[in-house]
Every structure is written in structure tokens, then in C-alpha cells.
Design a protein around this motif. Structure first.
Motif, mmCIF file in Angstrom:
data_model
loop_
_atom_site.group_PDB
_atom_site.id
_atom_site.type_symbol
_atom_site.label_atom_id
_atom_site.label_comp_id
_atom_site.label_asym_id
_atom_site.label_seq_id
_atom_site.Cartn_x
_atom_site.Cartn_y
_atom_site.Cartn_z
ATOM 1 N N GLU A 7 -48.748 -57.092 85.068
ATOM 2 C CA GLU A 7 -49.012 -58.507 85.333
ATOM 3 C C GLU A 7 -49.578 -59.274 84.144
ATOM 4 O O GLU A 7 -49.425 -60.490 84.061
ATOM 5 C CB GLU A 7 -49.982 -58.630 86.522
ATOM 6 C CG GLU A 7 -49.467 -58.028 87.826
ATOM 7 C CD GLU A 7 -48.322 -58.817 88.433
ATOM 8 O OE1 GLU A 7 -48.088 -59.952 87.982
ATOM 9 O OE2 GLU A 7 -47.650 -58.287 89.341
ATOM 10 N N ILE A 8 -50.269 -58.583 83.236
ATOM 11 C CA ILE A 8 -50.936 -59.268 82.123
ATOM 12 C C ILE A 8 -50.126 -59.043 80.843
ATOM 13 O O ILE A 8 -49.753 -57.921 80.533
ATOM 14 C CB ILE A 8 -52.373 -58.738 81.930
ATOM 15 C CG1 ILE A 8 -53.208 -59.001 83.191
ATOM 16 C CG2 ILE A 8 -53.041 -59.396 80.723
ATOM 17 C CD1 ILE A 8 -54.558 -58.315 83.169
ATOM 18 N N ASP A 9 -49.883 -60.091 80.124
ATOM 19 C CA ASP A 9 -49.183 -59.971 78.844
ATOM 20 C C ASP A 9 -50.171 -59.495 77.786
ATOM 21 O O ASP A 9 -50.622 -60.258 76.921
ATOM 22 C CB ASP A 9 -48.564 -61.315 78.451
ATOM 23 C CG ASP A 9 -47.527 -61.784 79.457
ATOM 24 O OD1 ASP A 9 -46.799 -60.930 79.992
ATOM 25 O OD2 ASP A 9 -47.456 -63.001 79.727
ATOM 26 N N ALA A 10 -50.491 -58.219 77.841
ATOM 27 C CA ALA A 10 -51.516 -57.677 76.957
ATOM 28 C C ALA A 10 -50.985 -57.475 75.547
ATOM 29 O O ALA A 10 -49.796 -57.226 75.340
ATOM 30 C CB ALA A 10 -52.037 -56.355 77.511
ATOM 31 N N ASP A 11 -51.897 -57.560 74.595
ATOM 32 C CA ASP A 11 -51.544 -57.293 73.204
ATOM 33 C C ASP A 11 -51.606 -55.806 72.894
ATOM 34 O O ASP A 11 -50.927 -55.331 71.980
ATOM 35 C CB ASP A 11 -52.506 -58.046 72.273
ATOM 36 C CG ASP A 11 -52.496 -59.540 72.530
ATOM 37 O OD1 ASP A 11 -51.528 -60.200 72.132
ATOM 38 O OD2 ASP A 11 -53.467 -60.049 73.150
ATOM 39 N N LYS A 12 -52.451 -55.089 73.644
ATOM 40 C CA LYS A 12 -52.629 -53.654 73.410
ATOM 41 C C LYS A 12 -52.742 -52.932 74.743
ATOM 42 O O LYS A 12 -53.278 -53.472 75.713
ATOM 43 C CB LYS A 12 -53.898 -53.387 72.586
ATOM 44 C CG LYS A 12 -53.921 -54.065 71.217
ATOM 45 C CD LYS A 12 -55.280 -53.859 70.539
ATOM 46 C CE LYS A 12 -55.388 -54.642 69.246
ATOM 47 N NZ LYS A 12 -54.509 -54.090 68.195
ATOM 48 N N ILE A 13 -52.247 -51.695 74.797
ATOM 49 C CA ILE A 13 -52.419 -50.818 75.945
ATOM 50 C C ILE A 13 -53.128 -49.563 75.454
ATOM 51 O O ILE A 13 -52.661 -48.914 74.509
ATOM 52 C CB ILE A 13 -51.066 -50.444 76.582
ATOM 53 C CG1 ILE A 13 -50.406 -51.672 77.192
ATOM 54 C CG2 ILE A 13 -51.265 -49.361 77.637
ATOM 55 C CD1 ILE A 13 -49.013 -51.411 77.728
ATOM 56 N N LYS A 14 -54.266 -49.238 76.070
ATOM 57 C CA LYS A 14 -55.029 -48.056 75.681
ATOM 58 C C LYS A 14 -54.762 -46.925 76.672
ATOM 59 O O LYS A 14 -55.094 -47.038 77.855
ATOM 60 C CB LYS A 14 -56.531 -48.370 75.629
ATOM 61 C CG LYS A 14 -56.914 -49.416 74.593
ATOM 62 C CD LYS A 14 -58.426 -49.519 74.444
ATOM 63 C CE LYS A 14 -59.003 -48.280 73.787
ATOM 64 N NZ LYS A 14 -60.452 -48.415 73.501
#
Length: 395
Positions: free
Chosen positions: A317-324
């Protein structure tokens, strides 16, 4: 004889107890009466459809004018088959007000004998009551209610103690920040640091428990804001090509007061890691709240990816810049094909949408080399460096 539980879960269970009491005894009405500040407050009412009693939850009366008080102090018996034949009950206004014809009640007490109130049942007309059966049923239910309120009181005392400790930490600025390096494999350099909160902690309470208890005490946004402010105060001490990664929960991001302070900073060298303590109720509203952070230059990272339902929803759902990638996914990934399969899926998804992947919790060379072979460019964990105080970074 002065305690009232305001715990909603406890009150829900008291309603179940009152309902069981009424149905088991076959009376018109049952309720729990609680004592507080010299008054009796009616809680957890159960009525059958034919009852014309005006009783309702949260009705209050002076204790000495109630059946509850007079039963607990010994002025009235537990069983009154005809309230008009008893000199005390026929003169109590509550007899007429609530249309009480016959009555049975037992004290609700703590394990130490403290009287919380009473569990009561009554009929709207005089009736013969089977004392043996009714007494056993009601005694068992009253005992259960007492145990419940003991637990509720213990919980409230714990929350009160935790609140005092957390408020003290806030007042005394007793939050310490440790920094764990984030390593760019391709550039062979540290590009940023995750900011990890630690507390002056003689009781050795884990950090996650501090934030969990803060949520229970409704102090989570205050504690997270204090940690953010402490962390960002170090930003200009780092080289301009390094960033700081700071955790914030959805609750803090929704909080307008916190966001007004946080967005007062230049966030172009800040990554906000979205933790999953609370599920996001509306992603449309949440993404709007994130816009204020993005406008100030902040990057958004999804923390703990692969650890639970909430983090996966965040990814979608979130247009994240990073995925950890979470440590639970990284542990032994070099020898566990299931972990590798799930990690590959998340990495492929991230590549498809143009999002960077960072693996946290990397503790061995084999883990790191496996991740690099799968296309991960950024790693964090004990193999790269442990969390340390700022003074230890540039020695």
C-alpha cells in the motif's frame, strides 16, 4: 471498600457474569454494584424483557442508601424474599425506584478481603428463593468477579508504575541513542546509520518493552517524539553523504502535534522506518500523512518486511523508498531454502517497483554473501557493526 475498575475488558466480563447469574437464578434483573468515594455505582446490568425496573448502568447512589452497602456491612441478609416485610428495605427509596420485590446479593471481595462491591439479583415481586442452590451459584460467580477485579487492579497498578517510569524518562531526557551502520556493498562504504533507542535502565527492561508499555499508557507518541529529537540532534555531526534512519509508528505519523515538530526539520538526510506496532486503518489517510514527511525530503522505509501481516500490507500500500528484510528472514538464509525463496520474492517485487532492499540482522559472512548473490545491495547487522554510541564511531 472503595475501588472501581475502569478497564473496559473487565467490564465486558462482568456483564457476562451478571447475565449468567440472572439466567441461572431465573430472576428478572442482575447487576454488579461497585463502591467508589462513598457511592454505589451500578455496572453490568442484565434484565429480562418482561422486567419493568428502571435500573440502568452507571446509576449512582450514596452507598448507605443501597442494598449493596447494607448487605456488605451485615445490616441486611443476603436473601430477602419479600422486601416489604423487612424494616430496612421497605424504607429504602431504591426499593420503590427500582421495583425490587425480592433480592439476593453477595459481596465481591479481593483475595485479601477487600470489598469491591456486590453481585446482585432481584425480582420485581416477592418470590420464594431456593437458598441452597442460589447461594452456591451466586457465590461462585461473585468469587470469579473478585478474581477478575484483582487482576484488573494489578494491571492498573502496573500501568500506573510504568507511566511514572516513562514520564520520568521523558522529563529527564533519559533516552540514549546508539548507531548501527548501514553498508552499501557495491560502494564498499557505510552510507547511513539506524538510530536505536536505549534507556537508563536499572531494571534491564528491553527497549521494545518501553515502547510497548508507552502504548499501554498512551505515551507512545511522546516517547517516539523524544527519541526522534534526540536522534536528529546528531545529524549534522555525520558526514553530509550519510543519512540517519529513525523509527516512527503510524500513531506518531498521524499525530498532528508530533508531525508539526518533526516536519520543522530538514529531513533530506533522514529515512523514516515505519514500524508495525499498530495496523494502519486507512492507507489513503496514512499516505496523505506521509506526504508532509516526503515534502521535507524524508525517505520512507518499511521495517521488518517478511515478519508479519502488517509489514506486507505496508509494502503493497505504501510507495516506500526502501524495504528492510527482517532478521527472522535473514537468519541462516545461506542454508535455509525457504527463507531464500521468500527473500527472492520480496527482492523481485522491490526491483519491479524500483524500491531499494536492505537486509537487517546480518550476522555472518555466509549470510551476507548469499544476500549479495540474490541482489541485495545494502546490509546491516552485527557482521557489519554493532550499535555503538556516537563517540565510538569516528575513533
Amino acid at each position: 471498600m472503595d475501588y472501581l475498575s475502569d478497564d473496559s475488558k473487565s467490564n465486558d466480563i462482568l456483564k457476562v457474569i451478571a447475565n449468567v447469574a440472572r439466567r441461572s437464578l431465573g430472576t428478572d434483573v442482575s447487576f454488579v454494584g461497585m463502591f467508589k468515594d462513598g457511592n454505589r455505582l451500578i455496572k453490568a446490568v442484565s434484565k429480562n424483557l418482561s422486567s419493568d425496573s428502571a435500573i440502568s448502568e452507571n446509576d449512582s447512589a450514596e452507598s448507605n442508601n443501597t442494598y449493596c452497602y447494607n448487605i456488605t456491612n451485615g445490616s441486611l441478609p443476603n436473601f430477602i424474599e419479600d422486601t416489604n416485610s423487612n424494616e430496612i428495605t421497605k424504607n429504602l427509596s431504591v426499593t420503590k425506584d427500582l421495583n425490587i420485590g425480592s433480592y439476593i446479593g453477595l459481596p465481591i471481595t479481593s483475595s485479601t478481603g477487600h470489598v469491591y462491591g456486590t453481585l446482585c439479583c432481584f425480582n420485581n415481586r416477592p418470590l420464594s428463593i431456593s437458598k441452597n442452590y442460589d447461594h452456591k451459584v451466586l457465590e461462585s460467580l461473585a468469587h470469579t468477579a473478585g478474581l477478575l477485579l484483582d487482576l484488573s487492579k494489578e494491571t492498573q497498578n502496573t500501568i500506573s508504575s510504568n507511566r511514572i517510569r516513562i514520564e520520568s524518562a521523558l522529563i529527564n531526557n533519559a533516552i540514549n541513542i546508539l548507531f548501527q551502520p548501514i553498508y552499501d556493498v557495491e560502494k564498499d562504504k557505510v552510507v547511513g546509520y539506524e538510530c536505536l533507542s536505549r534507556f537508563d535502565n536499572p531494571s534491564e527492561i528491553p527497549t521494545y518493552e518501553w515502547f510497548k508499555q508507552a502504548r499501554e499508557c498512551k505515551l507512545d507518541t511522546e516517547l517516539e517524539l523524544a527519541a526522534f529529537l534526540k536522534a536528529i540532534s546528531f545529524l549534522n555531526l555525520f558526514p553530509s553523504d550519510q543519512y540517519l534512519s529513525i523509527n516512527l509508528s503510524p500513531n506518531s505519523i498521524y499525530n498532528k502535534q508530533s508531525m508539526a515538530i518533526i516536519t520543522g526539520f530538514d529531513l533530506s538526510r533522514i529515512v523514516i522506518e515505519i514500524t508495525e506496532h499498530e495496523r494502519v486503518k486507512s492507507y489513503d489517510a496514512f499516505k496523505l500523512a506521509l506526504l508532509d514527511l516526503r515534502k521535507k525530503g524524508a525517505k520512507i522505509a518499511i521495517d521488518d518486511a517478511g515478519a508479519g501481516y502488517a509489514s506486507l500490507k505496508h509494502i503493497l500500500e505504501i510507495d516506500a523508498d526502501k524495504i528492510k528484510l527482517d532478521i527472522s528472514l535473514i537468519r541462516d538464509i545461506d542454508s535455509d531454502k525457504k527463507r531464500r525463496a521468500l527473500a527472492r520474492a520480496l527482492i523481485a517485487f522491490a526491483n519491479e517497483i524500483g524500491t531499494e532492499v536492505l537486509a537487517e540482522g546480518v550476522e555472518t559472512k555466509d549470510e551476507m554473501m548469499t544476500l549479495v548473490g540474490m541482489g541485495v545491495s545494502y546490509v546491516q547487522g552485527y557482521y557489519i557493526g554493532r550499535p555503538v554510541k556516537f563517540e565510538s564511531i569516528f575513533k
